[in-house]
Motif scaffolding. Structure first.
Motif, short mmCIF file in Angstrom:
data_model
loop_
_atom_site.label_atom_id
_atom_site.label_comp_id
_atom_site.label_asym_id
_atom_site.label_seq_id
_atom_site.Cartn_x
_atom_site.Cartn_y
_atom_site.Cartn_z
N HIS A 11 27.15 14.57 55.72
CA HIS A 11 26.99 14.93 54.18
C HIS A 11 28.37 15.66 53.53
O HIS A 11 29.08 16.00 54.72
CB HIS A 11 26.10 15.79 53.97
CG HIS A 11 24.82 15.27 54.36
ND1 HIS A 11 23.88 14.26 53.93
CD2 HIS A 11 23.70 15.54 55.66
CE1 HIS A 11 22.70 13.85 54.47
NE2 HIS A 11 22.65 14.71 55.70
N GLU A 62 26.71 9.25 55.41
CA GLU A 62 25.47 9.01 54.96
C GLU A 62 25.50 7.97 53.67
O GLU A 62 24.79 7.34 53.42
CB GLU A 62 24.58 10.04 54.66
CG GLU A 62 23.14 9.84 54.37
CD GLU A 62 22.45 9.48 55.68
OE1 GLU A 62 21.48 8.34 55.68
OE2 GLU A 62 22.68 9.70 56.82
N ARG A 63 26.61 7.96 53.19
CA ARG A 63 26.68 7.16 51.87
C ARG A 63 27.34 5.54 52.50
O ARG A 63 26.75 4.72 52.06
CB ARG A 63 27.82 7.54 50.91
CG ARG A 63 28.31 6.69 49.80
CD ARG A 63 29.20 7.36 48.87
NE ARG A 63 28.33 8.47 48.11
CZ ARG A 63 29.05 9.11 47.18
NH1 ARG A 63 30.29 8.74 46.71
NH2 ARG A 63 28.63 9.97 46.55
N SER A 64 28.35 5.60 53.35
CA SER A 64 28.90 4.50 53.97
C SER A 64 28.06 3.67 55.06
O SER A 64 28.16 2.42 54.96
CB SER A 64 30.38 4.60 54.19
OG SER A 64 30.41 5.58 55.17
N PRO A 66 24.19 4.24 55.42
CA PRO A 66 23.06 5.03 55.27
C PRO A 66 22.02 4.93 56.20
O PRO A 66 21.81 3.79 56.73
CB PRO A 66 22.66 4.58 53.81
CG PRO A 66 23.37 3.08 53.79
CD PRO A 66 24.58 3.46 54.39
#
Length: 355
Positions: A11, A62-64, A66
């Motif tokens: 994060h 967590e964005r790339s 997930p």
């Protein structure tokens, strides 16, 4: 000092914080800068821009990637390892006086990297196989390891710990969690909404005790939320969202009891001291460091005993609010924590300079 801070990458190190590790690293960076140090934060590139950031990866993973944390995904592992390897090389060449390693990566623990810059590594998790061996092999001059509690130290080193391992309790800025002299009769719970945090236990205990309960925090595990938490919402049980800063402090501080429900060997429990700083006593589960953190500021019960936790809620309501606040001021302030960090930095520098 010129200090490199190496963060976990799941994060961003930015509010609203996804968890204690992000809050810890943000507070450390902000506090060290306030004390006159030059700080470079090696973190996900979308972390708080108020800091001098050297991106380990462009955006938090967590964005790339997930939902792939703890899933053994080879793509995520390669992505994170490449970022940390390059960041460690930049730190080694960057003229830093010390590295404070808050990552969960094995790479900063390699002996050739530890020889390049004096290092303090803070462990935020119980021992697990991907990290345990590297931690134990990293106990060399110029490297100090900290754990957040005596309970965590016993888990990592069941026998006598090495001399360069010490307990470094987390600290918070009491000004960010202002004291309130009375509560409104409600219960509050805050944290990552995931099975290991026991959100469902807080709900069940509050229902049994007959207290309204508000939950705050990011929904980390959607399946768990949908199955165990969301069906209980309504009436006296509500979800207040993922808040940060003054807004969260006000919501927590107006409650009369904080529910702390870890279902794992919680290494510390930052959310508990945040509530305690506001004057909110704690009813919780005796796991990990809970007893060490809460002390006289609450009542703790064995795991999975909802009836006992409901009784503990009633007992906790009798604790004067001055008690939890005083415990934080005595043991868990940011200034005390930062002073101890600075002392550790001086120690590892001195070890490296020895002939």
């Amino acid at each position: 000092m010129r200090i490199a801070l190496l963060a976990h990458l799941r994060h961003p190190v930015a509010a609203p914080f996804a968890g204690g590790m992000e809050a810890h690293c943000w507070t450390l960076a902000e506090g060290l800068m306030a004390r006159g140090h030059e700080v470079v934060l090696f973190a996900a590139g979308d972390s708080d821009p108020r800091f001098a950031i050297d991106p380990v990866i462009p955006v938090h993973h967590e964005r790339s990637f997930p939902g792939l944390e703890h899933r053994g995904d080879s793509g995520l592992k390669a992505h994170v390892d490449a970022g940390y390897a390059a960041a460690c090389d930049r730190i080694a060449a960057g003229g830093f006086d010390v590295l404070h390693n808050n990552s969960l990566s094995r790479l900063p623990l390699e002996r050739r990297r530890l020889a390049a810059v004096p290092t303090v590594t803070s462990l935020h998790v119980p021992p697990y196989d991907a990290l345990r061996w590297f931690v134990h092999e990293s106990l060399v001059p110029g490297h100090r390891i900290t754990v957040t509690s005596e309970a965590q130290r016993r888990v990592w080193w069941p026998d006598a710990p090495p001399e360069n391992v010490s307990v470094l309790h987390n600290g918070i800025d009491p000004r960010a969690w202002p004291y309130r002299d009375r509560g409104d009769g409600s219960a509050v719970w805050s944290g990552r909404i995931a099975p290991i945090k026991g959100t469902h236990l807080a709900v069940a205990a509050a229902q049994r005790a007959g207290l309204p309960l508000t939950l705050f925090g990011p929904i980390e595990d959607r399946e768990y939320w949908d199955a165990r938490v969301a069906p209980q919402l309504g009436g006296a049980i509500r979800y207040g969202g993922h808040l940060s800063g003054d807004t969260l402090a006000k919501e927590v501080g107006r409650a009369s009891v904080f529910l702390f429900t870890p279902c794992w060997d919680e290494p510390f429990g930052l959310v508990a001291i945040e509530a305690m700083a506001c004057g909110v006593p704690v009813a919780g589960i005796m796991m990990g460091a809970a007893a060490e953190v809460v002390g006289e500021a609450g009542y703790l019960v064995p795991p999975d005993d909802i009836s006992a936790l409901a009784v503990a809620i009633g007992e906790t309501l009798t604790i004067p609010r001055e008690v939890p606040h005083a415990r934080v001021m005595r043991l868990f302030t940011r200034d005390l924590w930062l002073e101890r960090c600075e002392a550790l930095y001086a120690q590892v520098q001195a070890q490296v300079k020895r002939p």
